[in-house]
Scaffold this motif. Structure first.
Motif, short mmCIF file in Angstrom:
data_model
loop_
_atom_site.label_atom_id
_atom_site.label_comp_id
_atom_site.label_asym_id
_atom_site.label_seq_id
_atom_site.Cartn_x
_atom_site.Cartn_y
_atom_site.Cartn_z
N TRP A 10 -34.48 -23.11 -19.32
CA TRP A 10 -35.73 -23.81 -19.56
C TRP A 10 -36.79 -23.40 -18.55
CZ3 TRP A 10 -38.13 -26.72 -23.05
CH2 TRP A 10 -39.20 -27.52 -22.63
N ARG A 11 -36.39 -23.30 -17.28
CA ARG A 11 -37.34 -23.00 -16.21
C ARG A 11 -37.85 -21.55 -16.23
NH1 ARG A 11 -35.78 -20.83 -11.05
NH2 ARG A 11 -33.73 -19.90 -11.18
N ASP A 12 -37.24 -20.69 -17.04
CA ASP A 12 -37.67 -19.29 -17.11
C ASP A 12 -39.04 -19.14 -17.79
OD1 ASP A 12 -35.35 -18.43 -15.89
OD2 ASP A 12 -34.33 -18.01 -17.78
N ASP A 13 -39.38 -20.08 -18.67
CA ASP A 13 -40.67 -20.00 -19.36
C ASP A 13 -41.78 -20.53 -18.46
OD1 ASP A 13 -39.44 -18.97 -21.57
OD2 ASP A 13 -39.82 -20.68 -22.86
N ASP A 14 -42.96 -19.95 -18.61
CA ASP A 14 -44.11 -20.41 -17.83
C ASP A 14 -44.95 -21.39 -18.65
OD1 ASP A 14 -45.62 -18.84 -19.58
OD2 ASP A 14 -45.92 -17.23 -18.12
N ALA A 15 -46.10 -21.76 -18.14
CA ALA A 15 -46.97 -22.73 -18.80
C ALA A 15 -47.47 -22.25 -20.16
CB ALA A 15 -48.15 -23.05 -17.89
N ALA A 22 -42.21 -13.02 -13.17
CA ALA A 22 -41.24 -12.87 -12.08
C ALA A 22 -39.81 -12.88 -12.60
CB ALA A 22 -41.42 -13.98 -11.05
N THR A 23 -39.56 -13.57 -13.71
CA THR A 23 -38.21 -13.63 -14.28
C THR A 23 -37.77 -12.28 -14.81
OG1 THR A 23 -38.59 -15.97 -14.80
CG2 THR A 23 -36.74 -14.89 -15.89
N TYR A 25 -38.31 -9.47 -13.46
CA TYR A 25 -37.80 -8.73 -12.30
C TYR A 25 -36.45 -9.26 -11.84
CZ TYR A 25 -42.20 -6.30 -12.27
OH TYR A 25 -43.25 -5.51 -12.64
N GLU A 26 -36.22 -10.56 -11.98
CA GLU A 26 -34.90 -11.12 -11.69
C GLU A 26 -33.86 -10.54 -12.65
OE1 GLU A 26 -34.91 -15.37 -11.78
OE2 GLU A 26 -36.46 -15.53 -10.26
N LEU A 27 -34.24 -10.38 -13.91
CA LEU A 27 -33.32 -9.81 -14.89
C LEU A 27 -33.00 -8.36 -14.58
CD1 LEU A 27 -34.80 -11.41 -18.13
CD2 LEU A 27 -32.65 -12.02 -16.98
N PHE A 28 -34.00 -7.60 -14.14
CA PHE A 28 -33.76 -6.20 -13.76
C PHE A 28 -32.78 -6.14 -12.60
CE2 PHE A 28 -38.42 -5.31 -15.08
CZ PHE A 28 -38.08 -5.34 -16.42
N ASP A 29 -33.03 -6.95 -11.58
CA ASP A 29 -32.18 -7.00 -10.39
C ASP A 29 -30.74 -7.38 -10.77
OD1 ASP A 29 -31.74 -6.74 -7.66
OD2 ASP A 29 -32.71 -8.63 -7.13
N THR A 30 -30.61 -8.37 -11.65
CA THR A 30 -29.29 -8.81 -12.09
C THR A 30 -28.57 -7.71 -12.87
OG1 THR A 30 -29.94 -11.13 -12.12
CG2 THR A 30 -28.07 -10.52 -13.52
N ALA A 31 -29.28 -7.03 -13.76
CA ALA A 31 -28.65 -5.97 -14.55
C ALA A 31 -28.10 -4.87 -13.64
CB ALA A 31 -29.65 -5.38 -15.55
N VAL A 32 -28.88 -4.46 -12.66
CA VAL A 32 -28.46 -3.39 -11.74
C VAL A 32 -27.30 -3.84 -10.88
CG1 VAL A 32 -29.17 -2.02 -9.74
CG2 VAL A 32 -30.69 -2.21 -11.73
N VAL A 52 -31.68 -0.75 -1.06
CA VAL A 52 -32.82 -1.66 -0.99
C VAL A 52 -33.82 -1.23 -2.05
CG1 VAL A 52 -32.52 -2.25 1.45
CG2 VAL A 52 -33.96 -0.31 0.84
N VAL A 53 -34.54 -2.19 -2.59
CA VAL A 53 -35.50 -1.90 -3.64
C VAL A 53 -36.74 -1.27 -3.03
CG1 VAL A 53 -36.90 -2.88 -5.49
CG2 VAL A 53 -34.61 -3.77 -5.06
N ALA A 54 -37.05 -0.07 -3.48
CA ALA A 54 -38.22 0.66 -2.99
C ALA A 54 -39.37 0.62 -3.98
CB ALA A 54 -37.84 2.12 -2.70
N GLU A 55 -39.05 0.37 -5.26
CA GLU A 55 -40.10 0.36 -6.29
C GLU A 55 -39.59 -0.39 -7.51
OE1 GLU A 55 -42.13 3.53 -9.38
OE2 GLU A 55 -41.31 4.30 -7.50
N THR A 56 -40.49 -1.15 -8.13
CA THR A 56 -40.19 -1.78 -9.41
C THR A 56 -41.42 -1.69 -10.29
OG1 THR A 56 -40.90 -3.97 -8.70
CG2 THR A 56 -38.55 -3.45 -8.45
#
Length: 135
Positions: A10-15, A22-23, A25-32, A52-56
């Motif tokens: 539920w909290r993943d959706d914005d207004a 931002a979510t 990018y969390e999904l990208f980080d989780t997938a990797v 370490v993340v150098a670019e997204t």
């Protein structure tokens, strides 16, 4: 390609009623990182060399949102001596078209040195990412 199903919250959706930027990018980080954990069988945070993340980056094609799950598809564009370039597709619902495409770059650094100089990628990581190289 490495696939993973991620549950939306539920909290993943914005207004505006769609997935917050931002979510993505969390999904990208989780997938990797989930792939690295599963493919290596080790806690990658404890290796002498860590990524370490150098670019997204993200390209948005259509909206994603709660409550449907999201499929992440992970491939590798390039493996260097000390870096990996990942590409992640996010899919939700019907169809084969990605709703978003992410670019995620890991650069490996010495985890034992507080200055964290760039170092060669660990062999265990190389073995986990090379099978995902796109032809």
């Amino acid at each position: 390609m490495a696939w993973r199903t991620v549950t939306t919250r539920w909290r993943d959706d914005d207004a505006y009623g769609h997935l917050n930027n931002a979510t993505y990018y969390e999904l990208f980080d989780t997938a990797v990182n989930a792939h690295l954990y599963e493919a290596t069988g080790v806690d990658v945070r404890r290796l002498p060399q860590i990524g370490v993340v150098a670019e997204t980056g993200c390209r948005y094609f259509r909206e994603l949102g709660f409550p449907a799950p999201i499929e992440t598809g992970l491939v590798v564009d390039k493996v260097g001596r000390s870096s990996v370039i990942y590409r992640i597709g996010l899919f939700q619902g019907e169809g084969d078209e990605a709703a978003a495409e992410g670019r995620f770059v890991h650069v490996y650094v010495d985890n034992t040195d507080p200055a964290r100089p760039v170092t060669a990628m660990p062999d265990v990581i190389r073995a986990a990412v090379e099978p995902l190289l796109r032809a």
